[in-house]
Scaffold this motif. Structure first.
Motif, short mmCIF file in Angstrom:
data_model
loop_
_atom_site.label_atom_id
_atom_site.label_comp_id
_atom_site.label_asym_id
_atom_site.label_seq_id
_atom_site.Cartn_x
_atom_site.Cartn_y
_atom_site.Cartn_z
N PRO A 39 11.75 62.28 -44.78
CA PRO A 39 11.43 61.11 -45.63
C PRO A 39 12.62 60.68 -46.49
O PRO A 39 12.80 59.48 -46.73
N SER B 234 8.72 64.19 -53.77
CA SER B 234 7.86 64.44 -52.61
C SER B 234 6.56 63.65 -52.72
O SER B 234 6.09 63.09 -51.73
N GLU C 22 7.06 60.84 -49.73
CA GLU C 22 6.41 61.23 -48.48
C GLU C 22 5.28 60.29 -48.06
O GLU C 22 5.17 59.96 -46.88
N SER D 191 7.33 58.90 -44.97
CA SER D 191 7.19 59.94 -43.96
C SER D 191 6.61 59.34 -42.68
O SER D 191 5.73 58.47 -42.72
N LYS E 3 9.61 64.29 -40.41
CA LYS E 3 10.00 65.34 -41.36
C LYS E 3 11.34 65.04 -42.03
O LYS E 3 12.08 65.95 -42.38
#
Length: 352
Positions: free
Chosen positions: A15, A215, A219, A223, A13
């Motif tokens: 990235p 994102s 991610e 991530s 959680k």
């Protein structure tokens, strides 16, 4: 309170923190080892900015470290500060870094000009790299991370869970002659952004569309997958890693304690909506027993810290918690307090 350690290790959680660890480190190694002929483009030369109007150096000179020691220390600090991305989310964390990066550039120019006029000290080149935001992160680290004593050195010097981070920061501070200017700029920028007295958070923030694009891009690449099994604390790890794991667990406990206090206060306010608070005159039997045995002064409770209430919750996770039998309001509160970590939220709801 016992809860699973899932989601508390490594860069899960986080990235943005992982990208800040990998990309600048790789570019720093390339510039110092394989492509030294391109280092001039990334030198943080203030004289070229003032006289040559090379304002692009305020960007290129403040992204990549040209000293491997600075790269190593700043990477360690970013890894330790990843806790803020997990606590507040990647968008707020990116906004803090961006705001501190912009503010520290102006403070760099102001400090060097003040040194030139007051002490006739001409500073032309400052250490390069993403150092201003790194030093700025010490401000929320000092103010919001609880201090837990680990041991004592020689019986007088306390070693806490935060000592190692401060030692790494001191090592980075002493790596070059003018690093203290960058450190002061970063700390001033961090205090300005963290306190928000000048409403800088309203203007110096990452736009929503940029956050969504980041994102989508970051991610899938940076991530980490959620751990599927619990690992005993410290198994196969060094003492420093064990201490870092305990810091993560303490931070999760702090979040859960704050949520419990929030719900308890809300319930007390709902119960005291009448004109008179009857509990003041007729205390419960449990409180009477406590008052009978505790005659000395009561220890003061730690101040209550409000949780951020503007964290967006994921409707899919709310639905999953509601399927378990929890109410929608409780599910939203638990997810908001745990930064959408469904494991922490589930553990809290099951135990309260």
């Amino acid at each position: 309170m016992m809860f699973t350690s899932t989601g508390s290790w490594g860069l899960y959680k986080a990235p943005l923190s992982k990208s800040l660890l990998l990309l600048p480190t790789v570019l720093s190694v390339l510039l110092t080892v394989l492509l030294p002929q391109y280092q001039d483009m990334f030198i943080y030369n203030l004289q070229a900015v003032r006289q040559g109007k090379q304002f692009w150096r305020l960007v290129s000179g403040r992204l990549i470290c040209l000293d491997l020691k600075d790269t190593f220390c700043s990477s360690l600090l970013i890894y330790n500060f990843r806790i803020f991305e997990r606590r507040f989310g990647s968008h707020k964390f990116a906004s803090f870094l961006f705001g501190a990066w912009i503010l520290s550039a102006f403070v760099d120019l102001l400090l060097t000009e003040a040194l030139r006029f007051m002490f006739e000290l001409q500073v032309d080149v400052l250490p390069a790299g993403l150092l201003g935001p790194v030093f700025a992160l010490f401000v929320p680290f000092y103010n919001s991370i609880p201090r837990v004593q680990v041991t004592q050195l020689l019986g007088h010097v306390s070693i806490t869970n935060k000592s190692l981070t401060y030692i790494v920061g001191a090592q980075l501070l002493t790596s070059s002659a003018y690093m203290w200017i960058v450190a002061c700029s970063g700390l001033i920028a961090g205090m300005l952004y963290y306190s928000n007295k000048l409403a800088v958070q309203k203007f110096l923030r990452v736009p929503e569309w940029v956050a969504r694009c980041g994102s989508v891009l970051l991610e899938p690449v940076f991530s980490d997958s959620e751990p599927t099994a619990e690992a005993p604390l410290g198994m196969g790890a060094t003492l420093d890693i064990q201490r870092q794991q305990r810091m993560d667990m303490l931070d999760q406990q702090l979040l859960l304690t704050q949520l419990a206090n929030l719900r308890r206060n809300a319930q007390q306010q709902q119960a005291q909506t009448g004109l008179l608070n009857w509990n003041r005159f007729f205390p419960t039997l449990r409180h009477r027993g406590q008052n009978r045995h505790q005659e000395g002064p009561q220890p003061q409770q730690p101040p209550y810290t409000h949780l951020p209430d503007n964290t967006d919750v994921v409707e899919e996770q709310v639905a999953r918690l509601m399927e378990m039998g929890f109410s929608r309001m409780d599910a939203q509160e638990a997810l908001r307090a745990s930064n959408n970590d469904i494991n922490i939220a589930t553990n809290f709801l099951l135990q309260h």
